[in-house]
Design an enzyme around this catalytic site. Structure first.
Site, PDB file in Angstrom:
ATOM      1  N   ASP A   1       0.845  -1.191   0.000  1.00  0.00           N
ATOM      2  CA  ASP A   1       0.000   0.000   0.000  1.00  0.00           C
ATOM      3  C   ASP A   1       0.886   1.248   0.000  1.00  0.00           C
ATOM      4  O   ASP A   1       1.997   1.214  -0.520  1.00  0.00           O
ATOM      5  CB  ASP A   1      -0.927  -0.050   1.220  1.00  0.00           C
TER       6      ASP A   1
ATOM      7  N   ASP B   1      -2.012   4.230  17.852  1.00  0.00           N
ATOM      8  CA  ASP B   1      -2.769   2.972  17.769  1.00  0.00           C
ATOM      9  C   ASP B   1      -1.946   1.824  17.202  1.00  0.00           C
ATOM     10  O   ASP B   1      -2.348   0.658  17.308  1.00  0.00           O
ATOM     11  CB  ASP B   1      -4.010   3.164  16.888  1.00  0.00           C
TER      12      ASP B   1
ATOM     13  N   ASP C   1      10.481   0.001   1.109  1.00  0.00           N
ATOM     14  CA  ASP C   1       9.916   0.999   0.204  1.00  0.00           C
ATOM     15  C   ASP C   1      10.263   0.650  -1.240  1.00  0.00           C
ATOM     16  O   ASP C   1      11.419   0.366  -1.547  1.00  0.00           O
ATOM     17  CB  ASP C   1      10.460   2.377   0.541  1.00  0.00           C
TER      18      ASP C   1
ATOM     19  N   HIS D   1      -3.634   5.839   3.361  1.00  0.00           N
ATOM     20  CA  HIS D   1      -4.419   4.642   3.030  1.00  0.00           C
ATOM     21  C   HIS D   1      -3.858   3.384   3.671  1.00  0.00           C
ATOM     22  O   HIS D   1      -4.582   2.604   4.311  1.00  0.00           O
ATOM     23  CB  HIS D   1      -4.476   4.487   1.511  1.00  0.00           C
TER      24      HIS D   1
ATOM     25  N   ASN E   1     -14.788  -0.485  -6.091  1.00  0.00           N
ATOM     26  CA  ASN E   1     -15.832   0.426  -5.613  1.00  0.00           C
ATOM     27  C   ASN E   1     -16.622   1.119  -6.711  1.00  0.00           C
ATOM     28  O   ASN E   1     -17.187   2.186  -6.481  1.00  0.00           O
ATOM     29  CB  ASN E   1     -15.195   1.529  -4.745  1.00  0.00           C
TER      30      ASN E   1
ATOM     31  N   ALA F   1      -7.980  -8.762  -7.671  1.00  0.00           N
ATOM     32  CA  ALA F   1      -8.917  -9.610  -6.923  1.00  0.00           C
ATOM     33  C   ALA F   1      -9.491 -10.729  -7.780  1.00  0.00           C
ATOM     34  O   ALA F   1      -9.824 -11.797  -7.280  1.00  0.00           O
ATOM     35  CB  ALA F   1     -10.048  -8.756  -6.351  1.00  0.00           C
TER      36      ALA F   1
ATOM     37  N   VAL G   1     -17.016 -12.406  -6.539  1.00  0.00           N
ATOM     38  CA  VAL G   1     -16.743 -12.185  -5.119  1.00  0.00           C
ATOM     39  C   VAL G   1     -16.589 -13.536  -4.415  1.00  0.00           C
ATOM     40  O   VAL G   1     -17.315 -14.487  -4.704  1.00  0.00           O
ATOM     41  CB  VAL G   1     -17.893 -11.374  -4.472  1.00  0.00           C
TER      42      VAL G   1
ATOM     43  N   SER H   1     -11.712  -1.484   0.349  1.00  0.00           N
ATOM     44  CA  SER H   1     -10.405  -1.505   1.003  1.00  0.00           C
ATOM     45  C   SER H   1     -10.548  -1.967   2.449  1.00  0.00           C
ATOM     46  O   SER H   1      -9.824  -2.843   2.924  1.00  0.00           O
ATOM     47  CB  SER H   1      -9.770  -0.113   0.981  1.00  0.00           C
TER      48      SER H   1
END
Length: 428
Positions: free
Chosen positions: A44, A53, A63, A77, A174, A183, A209, A236
């Site tokens: 990501d 957190d 990287d 993100h 989306n 996916a 899906v 996401s």
């Protein structure tokens, strides 16, 4: 990037907004597993390790953008995804902030360029390979990239990770279209989103899906907002939750292969209050992923490769030798050839006998004066070798969906479950 967000006013408001934890009864789930000992790679925008957190949760990582530090995230993100997976909260005793569904899992940040279809495909493909080599057992891909079609460099990178026993989880998309790549690649767990009522999100992509998870109005860490938090919609987030569930399973069942973990994920999914649906459903696949049930349901291990379709050309660890079925098939072919040879031999002998008989009869007839009566004639036997029944192959009814079949009794065109088991339609 498959997420849209709005800032939250305060950290206290965040805890009250984490409805997926309530739906999943996270406190009960954590009595069985918190994901300890599992590394989840997040390919990501990087993961901001300075976020309260995520203190102690983020590994060094790597990287692939050239900016130098995978633990910095100017976009936010990747940090958001990390918080949903392995956030540990903040403040005294972690009473505020975001808690992830697998709070004892570790995050391996892989910083890449994932801007929508304008990102660097090569960078995240390299990141996937790196994650597999670093021992990540789950890879979260909350991204889409049309360049990752079958046979592409990115697809081969995912195949490499799968060959290293990694569960790859990716966002369906989306835009209310069909499931995006990566996916849609074979063996990848494609995740759709549901809202607070556990109904399909209207913008979630469909068709292909595998499972669904919470992805609407989800509170998460966002280092780009003044409060450090946001509430967001998108596949996401639902993908991150499924990656967290996989982490819980890999911690609880370290002896299971990636395919067997996926089998447990699918078999424990349910449509819950989405009545009237049959598997595989266009919007929900095999149902909403349920961590508590996935961890405790009595589910046979199943084949090592799992229920999903495998990439074309993928091979088993014994690829150098023929499988039992292949060997049996080969022997059957040889046996059939020998049988045919035997039949030809019998036919040849019979023909020779008949020919000798005809010659003998003609000679006898000539010797007897050529009489035409039955006494001197050769009777017609009418005998022929019986033909073997023709072998036929009947295609099983219905095509598979992602390499997995619907269970018996379901009014689905692909109704056949070789393991004769399906999850109940209620509970978490």
């Amino acid at each position: 990037m498959l997420l849209t967000s709005q800032p939250l006013a305060s950290a206290d408001e965040v805890r009250d907004s984490q409805w997926p934890l309530s739906v999943y009864d996270a406190e009960k789930v954590w009595r069985t597993s918190k994901g300890a000992g599992v590394t989840v790679a997040i390919v990501d925008t990087g993961v901001d390790s300075s976020q309260p957190d995520l203190t102690g949760q983020v590994l060094p990582g790597r990287d692939f953008t050239g900016s130098g530090n995978p633990q910095k995230d100017s976009v936010g993100h990747g940090t958001s995804m990390a918080s949903l997976i392995a956030g540990r909260g903040s403040g005294p005793n972690g009473e505020s902030g975001v808690i992830g569904l697998a709070p004892k899992a570790k995050i391996l940040p892989i910083k890449v360029d994932i801007s929508r279809d304008g990102g660097d495909t090569a960078s995240w493909a390299a990141g996937v390979r790196y994650a597999a080599d670093q021992g990540a057992s789950v890879i979260n891909l909350s991204l889409d990239d049309s360049s990752s079609y079958p046979g592409s460099k990115a697809a081969r990178a995912i195949e490499y990770a799968q060959s290293r026993d990694v569960v790859v989880v990716a966002a369906a998309g989306n835009d209310a279209g069909t499931v995006n790549y990566p996916a849609a690649l074979p063996g990848v767990v494609a995740v759709a989103a549901v809202d607070k009522n556990l109904t399909p999100w209207s913008k979630s992509n469909t068709g292909g899906v595998i499972v669904a998870a919470p992805g609407v109005d989800v509170a998460q860490v966002d280092p780009t907002t003044s409060s450090g938090y946001a509430v967001a919609d998108g596949t996401s987030g639902s993908t991150a939750y499924v990656s967290a569930i996989v982490a819980l399973l890999r911690s609880k069942y370290p002896d299971l292969t990636a395919g067997q973990i996926i089998n447990r994920l699918i078999k424990s999914a349910s449509f819950l209050n989405n009545t009237g649906r049959t598997v595989p459903d266009k919007e929900l696949g095999y149902g909403i992923a349920r961590p508590g049930t996935a961890l405790t349901m009595d589910i046979p291990k199943g084949p090592k490769q799992g229920p999903l379709a495998q990439p074309a050309g993928s091979t088993s660890t014994n690829s150098g030798a023929a499988s039992g079925d292949e060997r049996n098939s080969s022997q059957a072919i040889k046996g059939k050839g020998s049988s045919s040879g035997g039949i030809l031999l019998v036919v040849g002998i019979a023909a020779a006998v008949i020919a000798v008989g005809i010659l003998f009869a003609l000679l006898r007839k000539r010797r007897n004066g050529g009489g035409s009566g039955s006494e001197g004639g050769m009777p017609h036997t009418g005998a022929v070798l019986p033909s073997e029944p023709s072998a036929s192959y009947r295609q099983p009814s219905g095509a598979t969906y992602g390499g997995y079949h619907a269970p018996p009794g379901q009014p689905s065109p692909d109704a056949h479950d070789p393991q004769a088991q399906w999850p109940p339609q209620q509970g978490q």
